[in-house]
Scaffold this active site. Structure first.
Site, PDB file in Angstrom:
ATOM      1  N   ARG A  13       0.850  -1.238   0.050  1.00  0.00           N
ATOM      2  CA  ARG A  13      -0.206  -0.020  -0.054  1.00  0.00           C
ATOM      3  C   ARG A  13       0.896   1.279  -0.152  1.00  0.00           C
ATOM      4  O   ARG A  13       0.335   2.284   0.476  1.00  0.00           O
ATOM      5  CB  ARG A  13      -1.008  -0.024   1.241  1.00  0.00           C
ATOM      6  CG  ARG A  13      -1.818  -1.335   1.540  1.00  0.00           C
ATOM      7  CD  ARG A  13      -2.735  -1.491   0.211  1.00  0.00           C
ATOM      8  NE  ARG A  13      -3.433  -0.532  -0.413  1.00  0.00           N
ATOM      9  CZ  ARG A  13      -3.901  -0.378  -1.714  1.00  0.00           C
ATOM     10  NH1 ARG A  13      -3.546  -1.289  -2.590  1.00  0.00           N
ATOM     11  NH2 ARG A  13      -4.361   0.797  -2.033  1.00  0.00           N
ATOM     12  N   GLY A  15       1.912   3.081  -2.617  1.00  0.00           N
ATOM     13  CA  GLY A  15       1.485   3.635  -3.983  1.00  0.00           C
ATOM     14  C   GLY A  15       2.179   3.120  -5.244  1.00  0.00           C
ATOM     15  O   GLY A  15       2.366   3.840  -6.319  1.00  0.00           O
ATOM     16  N   HIS A  50      -8.326  -3.911  -9.899  1.00  0.00           N
ATOM     17  CA  HIS A  50      -6.893  -3.290 -10.771  1.00  0.00           C
ATOM     18  C   HIS A  50      -7.388  -3.395 -12.135  1.00  0.00           C
ATOM     19  O   HIS A  50      -6.874  -2.411 -12.863  1.00  0.00           O
ATOM     20  CB  HIS A  50      -5.903  -4.213 -10.316  1.00  0.00           C
ATOM     21  CG  HIS A  50      -5.342  -4.034  -9.067  1.00  0.00           C
ATOM     22  ND1 HIS A  50      -3.962  -3.347  -9.076  1.00  0.00           N
ATOM     23  CD2 HIS A  50      -5.537  -4.325  -7.866  1.00  0.00           C
ATOM     24  CE1 HIS A  50      -3.634  -3.222  -7.776  1.00  0.00           C
ATOM     25  NE2 HIS A  50      -4.594  -3.867  -7.061  1.00  0.00           N
ATOM     26  N   ARG A  51      -8.114  -4.412 -12.610  1.00  0.00           N
ATOM     27  CA  ARG A  51      -8.694  -4.298 -13.942  1.00  0.00           C
ATOM     28  C   ARG A  51      -9.313  -2.959 -14.408  1.00  0.00           C
ATOM     29  O   ARG A  51      -9.155  -2.442 -15.446  1.00  0.00           O
ATOM     30  CB  ARG A  51      -9.317  -5.474 -14.314  1.00  0.00           C
ATOM     31  CG  ARG A  51      -8.567  -6.497 -14.964  1.00  0.00           C
ATOM     32  CD  ARG A  51      -9.725  -7.998 -15.617  1.00  0.00           C
ATOM     33  NE  ARG A  51      -8.763  -8.826 -15.774  1.00  0.00           N
ATOM     34  CZ  ARG A  51      -8.956  -9.921 -15.261  1.00  0.00           C
ATOM     35  NH1 ARG A  51     -10.349  -9.811 -14.508  1.00  0.00           N
ATOM     36  NH2 ARG A  51      -8.265 -11.041 -15.318  1.00  0.00           N
ATOM     37  N   ALA A  52     -10.276  -2.554 -13.304  1.00  0.00           N
ATOM     38  CA  ALA A  52     -11.004  -1.819 -13.643  1.00  0.00           C
ATOM     39  C   ALA A  52     -10.326  -0.071 -13.522  1.00  0.00           C
ATOM     40  O   ALA A  52     -10.632   0.914 -13.997  1.00  0.00           O
ATOM     41  CB  ALA A  52     -12.199  -1.584 -12.479  1.00  0.00           C
ATOM     42  N   GLU A  62      -1.836 -12.454 -19.105  1.00  0.00           N
ATOM     43  CA  GLU A  62      -1.727 -13.077 -17.809  1.00  0.00           C
ATOM     44  C   GLU A  62      -0.426 -13.837 -17.879  1.00  0.00           C
ATOM     45  O   GLU A  62      -0.273 -14.999 -18.884  1.00  0.00           O
ATOM     46  CB  GLU A  62      -2.889 -13.904 -17.349  1.00  0.00           C
ATOM     47  CG  GLU A  62      -3.960 -12.821 -17.270  1.00  0.00           C
ATOM     48  CD  GLU A  62      -5.498 -13.269 -16.726  1.00  0.00           C
ATOM     49  OE1 GLU A  62      -5.335 -14.720 -16.351  1.00  0.00           O
ATOM     50  OE2 GLU A  62      -6.441 -12.301 -16.845  1.00  0.00           O
TER      51      GLU A  62
END
Length: 178
Positions: A13, A15, A50-52, A62
């Site tokens: 987390r 960044g 994460h895809r969004a 992948e």
């Protein structure tokens, strides 16, 4: 001439992913190499989030175990974003029949791909060596493998950013190219 090679490293987390997305977004086309596997509901939800976050026009492949092979087979792009080494190492450590020699060979293959590719490469990884010594052998092996991967990636990289509280600190500033 090989493309620019950037490593983004930091804690959980910190960044890292946001910074990597921002760097990659400067390019007209991006090839995103995903190493995560949806082994449980929590990871499946994280992958979906994460895809969004990524632009819809980015291509995704992948490659949980062999990103260099996937890159060799993929159509070229001006930049490749590999997210993340942390899960790639975990996947290899947990895969049947994968020992340190096989993992080392996979890392060598990725570095060879980078040296032979004109694409810029952005790699995201976690720094896991700042905590306590893990109590069990599997976790100690994981920390060792990832530590060796991170050292080799950083040594080969043109630029390394350490992420702290969402801020990138250039610990290996990019050299000027002629």
């Amino acid at each position: 001439m090989p493309g620019q090679f950037t490593v983004i490293i930091g804690g959980a987390r910190s960044g890292k992913g946001t910074h990597a997305l921002r760097l990659a977004a400067r390019y007209p086309q991006v090839l995103f190499v995903a190493t995560a596997e949806p082994r449980d509901g929590e990871m499946a939800a994280k992958i979906a989030r994460h895809r969004a976050e990524r632009p819809a026009h980015w291509r995704t492949i992948e490659a949980p175990l062999a990103p260099a092979l996937a890159l060799a087979l993929a159509p070229p792009a001006p930049v490749v974003l590999l997210d993340c080494v942390t899960l790639w190492v975990s996947n290899m450590l947990l895969a049947a029949g994968t020992g340190w020699p096989e993992a080392e060979a996979e890392l060598a293959a990725l570095l060879a791909w980078q040296r032979g590719s004109p694409a810029d490469l952005i790699v995201v990884t976690n720094e896991v060596g700042w905590g306590i010594v893990p109590a069990d052998a599997l976790t100690r092996s994981y920390r060792e493998w990832l530590g060796w991967f991170n050292q080799r990636l950083a040594a080969a990289a043109d630029h390394v950013d350490l992420m702290v509280a969402g801020l990138p600190l250039a610990i290996k500033p990019p050299a000027r190219r002629s």
